[in-house]
Design an enzyme around this catalytic site. Structure first.
Site, PDB file in Angstrom:
ATOM      1  N   LYS A   1     -36.815 -24.893  12.571  1.00 13.25           N
ATOM      2  CA  LYS A   1     -37.272 -25.795  11.547  1.00 13.25           C
ATOM      3  C   LYS A   1     -36.762 -26.080  10.492  1.00 13.25           C
ATOM      4  O   LYS A   1     -36.938 -26.996   9.676  1.00 13.25           O
ATOM      5  CB  LYS A   1     -38.733 -25.140  11.464  1.00 13.25           C
ATOM      6  CG  LYS A   1     -39.770 -25.654  12.598  1.00 13.25           C
ATOM      7  CD  LYS A   1     -41.229 -24.873  12.082  1.00 13.25           C
ATOM      8  CE  LYS A   1     -42.170 -24.916  13.030  1.00 13.25           C
ATOM      9  NZ  LYS A   1     -43.777 -24.551  12.760  1.00 13.25           N
TER      10      LYS A   1
ATOM     11  N   ASP B   1     -47.461 -29.704  10.282  1.00 14.05           N
ATOM     12  CA  ASP B   1     -48.141 -28.369  10.251  1.00 14.05           C
ATOM     13  C   ASP B   1     -49.315 -28.276   9.101  1.00 14.05           C
ATOM     14  O   ASP B   1     -50.371 -28.047   9.358  1.00 14.05           O
ATOM     15  CB  ASP B   1     -47.221 -27.184   9.913  1.00 14.05           C
ATOM     16  CG  ASP B   1     -46.525 -26.789  11.096  1.00 14.05           C
ATOM     17  OD1 ASP B   1     -46.800 -27.102  12.183  1.00 14.05           O
ATOM     18  OD2 ASP B   1     -45.314 -26.222  10.971  1.00 14.05           O
TER      19      ASP B   1
END
Ligand code: ATR
Length: 286
Positions: free
Chosen positions: A72, A108
Site C-alpha cells: 500500500k 479505507d
C-alpha cells in the site's frame, strides 16, 4: 463467471499473501449479477516484483487494481497521480488505469465512514474518538476522521511513540484535534468516558487471539459506539462486551464491504449492489 474475451475489463488485487482475501469473490459476484463484462483477479506479488507487474498491467486491458499488504505504501512511488487524501494518508489501496496513466486513491477511510453512518447513524463532525492501534488502518481512519472535522481523536497504541508521531502529523497537516495516550496510562478510563466512539484497529480479537480485548473492559461504556475493524470473527470479544454493556456496535465487515464498494465505483463508474457483496462476504466468512 462471464465468458472472458479480449474486451473484458480486468481488475487486479496485488498483495502477498492473499489466502485470506475475499475481494475477488465479492467483486466477481457483483459483476455477474449486474451483467458487467469485468473480471477481478488476485495476484500474490513479491515486493521486488511490484514495479514490473504494475508496469505490465498498464500495457494490457486492466482498468485498475486494489493494493493490499505489503504494497500500500510502495505503490505510491509508482503512480502518475494521487488523490489528495490518499497522499496525506501515504497509502493507496485502489488504482485506476486510464489511457496508460495511473491515479491512486485510498478507500479505507471512506469505507469506515460509510459503515459508521449506515450501522450507527454517526457522522464524525463534532464527535470524540478513542482509537486503539496506530498501524496502516488506524492511519487511514484517523486522518479521514480529522478531515471530516472530528472534535477530538485520541490515539492509544502499544508503541506509544507511533501514536505521538501520528497525532503530531494530523495536528500539523489537517486540524489540531489529535493527541496520544499510553496503553496502560492512568486515566485511560477517563479518556474513554469522554469519548463518543471507541475504535479497535489492532489485530487483538482476530480469530488467532480472539479472547483478548484492545483495552480494559472498564473502558467500554453504555454511551459508546464501539467499532471493531476486525471482521473475523464477525462479533469479536470487544463487540460482545460492548453489546453486553448496552453500547452501539459497528462490525468490521461493514468497512471491508464499503471500501470495496468505493473501489468498485472508481473502477466502473457504477454503484455496486452492496447487498450482493454483503451476502457473498457472509457466506465466505461464516
Ligand atoms: P494494519 O495495516 O492492519 O493497521 P499494522 O500496520 O501491522 O496493521 O498495525 C497493527 C497495529 O496493531 C499496530 O498499532 C500494533 O501496535 P504496535 O504499533 O505497537 O506494533 C497493534 N497491535 C498488534 N498486535 C497487538 C497486540 N497484541 N496488542 C496491542 N496492539 C497490537
Amino acid at each position: 463467471m462471464n465468458a472472458l474475451t479480449v474486451n473484458t475489463r480486468l481488475v487486479a488485487l496485488l498483495g502477498n499473501p492473499l489466502g485470506h482475501s475475499i475481494s475477488a469473490q465479492m467483486h466477481n459476484r457483483v459483476y455477474q449479477e449486474m451483467g458487467m463484462d469485468y473480471c477481478y483477479l488476485p495476484f500474490e506479488v513479491a515486493e521486488e516484483d511490484l514495479a514490473v507487474v504494475f508496469a505490465g498491467m498498464k500495457k494490457i486491458n486492466f482498468v485498475g487494481c486494489n493494493v493490499t499488504i505489503p504494497h500500500k505504501r510502495a505503490i505510491v512511488d509508482l503512480l502518475d497521480e494521487i488523490d489528495p487524501l490518499a497522499a496525506v494518508i501515504g497509502a493507496v489501496n485502489t488504482v485506476c488505469l486510464t489511457d496508460g496513466r495511473s491515479r491512486g486513491f485510498n478507500t479505507d477511510g471512506a469505507g469506515f465512514l460509510r459503515s459508521l453512518r449506515e450501522e450507527a447513524g454517526i457522522v464524525p463532525a463534532g464527535k470524540r474518538f478513542l482509537v486503539f492501534g496506530c498501524g496502516g488502518a488506524a492511519r487511514a481512519i484517523a486522518i479521514t476522521l480529522a478531515n471530516e472535522k472530528a472534535e477530538r481523536i485520541i490515539l492509544c497504541n502499544r508503541t506509544y511513540q507511533k501514536a505521538v508521531a501520528l497525532a503530531e502529523e494530523i495536528n500539523q497537516k489537517i486540524a489540531p484535534c489529535a493527541s496520544a495516550i499510553k496503553m496502560e496510562q492512568e486515566g485511560q478510563q477517563d479518556h474513554a468516558a469522554d469519548a463518543d466512539v471507541l475504535i479497535n484497529t489492532t489485530s487483538v480479537g482476530m480469530s488467532s487471539c480472539h479472547r483478548a480485548l484492545p483495552c480494559p473492559e472498564a473502558c467500554i461504556m453504555a454511551h459508546h459506539t464501539v467499532v471493531d475493524i476486525v471482521y473475523n470473527p464477525y462479533t469479536t470479544l470487544f463487540l460482545q462486551k460492548a453489546r453486553e454493556k448496552g453500547a452501539t456496535v459497528v462490525h468490521g465487515l461493514g468497512m471491508l464491504i464499503y471500501q470495496g464498494a468505493a473501489a468498485f465505483r472508481l473502477f466502473t463508474g457504477r454503484e455496486p449492489l452492496v447487498e450482493v457483496m454483503q451476502r457473498e462476504a457472509f457466506q465466505l466468512l461464516r
